[in-house]
Design a protein around this motif. Structure first.
Motif, PDB file in Angstrom:
ATOM      1  N   UNK A   1       7.015  -0.684   2.856  1.00 14.10           N
ATOM      2  CA  UNK A   1       6.584  -1.191   1.614  1.00 14.10           C
ATOM      3  C   UNK A   1       5.353  -1.585   1.107  1.00 14.10           C
TER       4      UNK A   1
ATOM      5  N   UNK B   1       0.945  -5.474  -6.293  1.00 17.55           N
ATOM      6  CA  UNK B   1       0.975  -5.504  -7.852  1.00 17.55           C
ATOM      7  C   UNK B   1       2.403  -7.144  -7.894  1.00 17.55           C
ATOM      8  N   UNK B   2       3.262  -7.647  -6.970  1.00 20.03           N
ATOM      9  CA  UNK B   2       4.258  -8.616  -7.023  1.00 20.03           C
ATOM     10  C   UNK B   2       2.517 -10.344  -7.291  1.00 20.03           C
TER      11      UNK B   2
ATOM     12  N   UNK C   1       8.895  -1.635  -7.738  1.00 19.81           N
ATOM     13  CA  UNK C   1       7.528  -1.724  -7.905  1.00 19.81           C
ATOM     14  C   UNK C   1       6.228  -0.464  -8.000  1.00 19.81           C
TER      15      UNK C   1
ATOM     16  N   UNK D   1      14.690  -1.941  -5.368  1.00 19.25           N
ATOM     17  CA  UNK D   1      13.243  -2.442  -5.525  1.00 19.25           C
ATOM     18  C   UNK D   1      12.096  -1.045  -5.628  1.00 19.25           C
ATOM     19  N   UNK D   2      12.397  -0.284  -4.826  1.00 16.75           N
ATOM     20  CA  UNK D   2      10.700   0.599  -4.921  1.00 16.75           C
ATOM     21  C   UNK D   2      10.865   1.232  -6.510  1.00 16.75           C
TER      22      UNK D   2
ATOM     23  N   UNK E   1       9.291 -10.188   2.268  1.00 19.23           N
ATOM     24  CA  UNK E   1       9.406  -8.302   1.926  1.00 19.23           C
ATOM     25  C   UNK E   1       8.447  -7.894   3.024  1.00 19.23           C
TER      26      UNK E   1
ATOM     27  N   UNK F   1       2.751  -1.322  -1.022  1.00 18.54           N
ATOM     28  CA  UNK F   1       2.392  -1.658  -2.365  1.00 18.54           C
ATOM     29  C   UNK F   1       3.447  -2.609  -3.405  1.00 18.54           C
ATOM     30  N   UNK F   2       2.957  -3.723  -2.530  1.00 19.57           N
ATOM     31  CA  UNK F   2       3.469  -5.517  -2.920  1.00 19.57           C
ATOM     32  C   UNK F   2       2.086  -5.916  -3.450  1.00 19.57           C
TER      33      UNK F   2
ATOM     34  N   UNK G   1      10.771  -4.710   4.610  1.00 19.19           N
ATOM     35  CA  UNK G   1      10.610  -3.347   4.228  1.00 19.19           C
ATOM     36  C   UNK G   1       9.318  -3.281   4.529  1.00 19.19           C
TER      37      UNK G   1
ATOM     38  N   UNK H   1      19.918  -2.187  -4.227  1.00 12.44           N
ATOM     39  CA  UNK H   1      18.620  -2.458  -4.207  1.00 12.44           C
ATOM     40  C   UNK H   1      17.885  -1.978  -3.524  1.00 12.44           C
ATOM     41  N   UNK H   2      17.991  -0.930  -2.687  1.00  5.90           N
ATOM     42  CA  UNK H   2      16.856  -0.558  -2.290  1.00  5.90           C
ATOM     43  C   UNK H   2      15.620   0.107  -2.814  1.00  5.90           C
TER      44      UNK H   2
END
Lengths: 168, 168
Positions: free
Chosen positions: B19, B25-26, A133, A129-130, B12, B22-23, B16, A125-126
């Motif tokens: 990251x 767009x979510x 994104x 998820x990258x 998230x 990079x979130x 993480x 999953x690590x």
DNA sequence: CGAGAATATCTCAACGTTGAGACACTTGAC
DNA sequence: GTCAAGTGTCTCAACGTTGAGATATTCTCG
């Protein structure tokens, strides 16, 4: 520039000119639907490349972001995945067979079942998820950041008004 | 104000942190998905109140806005409804049984089948579409017109980039 | 004119979801 | 402690879609 939704609006304007002033919501909502289709197609391809289903990726992400020990009850996954109980049972069955999750019966309340990521799927999953994104960022590449923020904010307003409730 | 997508992003960010940049767009794309769910729910209720399925309403509207004689071939309905051939056959079967459309074999090309609105369904579709527009307007009531236009424009950009092609 | 390619629709088995109900377990009231 | 109500998960039949293949018809060229 003219897309499929413009064509639809043009047709209606032709056929029912008196309704033209009321067509503007179609510009937004029909595009939400079509954008969702495209998104779905991308997500399906993304999952399929890795021998997964979209719903399975969703469960993996939900469990991962819930934090250690990466376990939630079946009941908690239902609103998170926005599906019904039957669908969750099926997904977990499949994922368990693939070794992506394991069912752990709770000692305290023997009705509940905790769905837990396996060691293997935590690692999987690590990077998943990258990659996810990255794919999302690509999809939004045609838009500048300010516009993205405006759209995101507008959608948040609509979701709140529409009764989309927070889960957690 | 915080919605379900904010909660997801918060989780998230917690899990993480590296990251987090990079979130963004979510924020947009996850809300597209959730908005689509809400829209779907409303459309389903709208159709059900009138003893119809969402897909049936879609076909009715597509045929109506195509103009007289309110008839299209099955092949033309496939891209318009964004489903596969099997689904169209099924829908038309059901709608024909309900008296909403009739199959007319073409005299020129006997492979093609024209799907045509019946007299009854032409009348039905008039008020159906007006109600539909009212419902759409209500859904967007929380947003001011300028924002709607911005969002609609942004989505058009994404659709074009994503390869959503005009039909007609 | 005839054969093969192309086109339009329908068929059908596999699939995932829904949603009501079954089942097992827990909680609260008496 | 017991019983009824409440809760969490699973079961299963019905449903609509997918997508490959079947069938029928038309087109294209030699």
């Amino acid at each position: 520039m003219s897309d499929a939704v413009d064509a639809i609006i043009d047709q209606w304007t032709q056929e029912r000119p008196e309704l033209a002033p009321g067509l503007w919501p179609v510009e937004l909502l029909a595009r939400i639907q079509r954008m969702n289709r495209i998104l779905d197609k991308h997500l399906k391809a993304f999952a399929a490349e890795r021998d997964l289903e979209v719903g399975e990726v969703d469960i993996l992400f939900t469990l991962r972001r819930s934090g250690p020990p990466y376990a939630l009850t079946a009941g908690a996954l239902i609103p998170a995945a926005m599906v019904t109980s039957g669908a969750i049972t099926n997904r977990i069955d499949r994922m368990e067979a693939k070794g992506l999750v394991e069912r752990v019966r709770d000692g305290q309340d023997r009705r509940t079942v905790r769905i837990r990521l396996t060691e293997r799927s935590i690692a999987l999953t690590e990077s998943l998820f990258e990659d996810h994104l990255r794919q999302y960022a690509e999809l939004l590449a045609p838009l500048d950041p300010a516009t993205c923020a405006t759209v995101a904010e507008a959608l948040r307003t609509l979701l709140e008004a529409g009764g989309d409730t927070s889960i957690t």
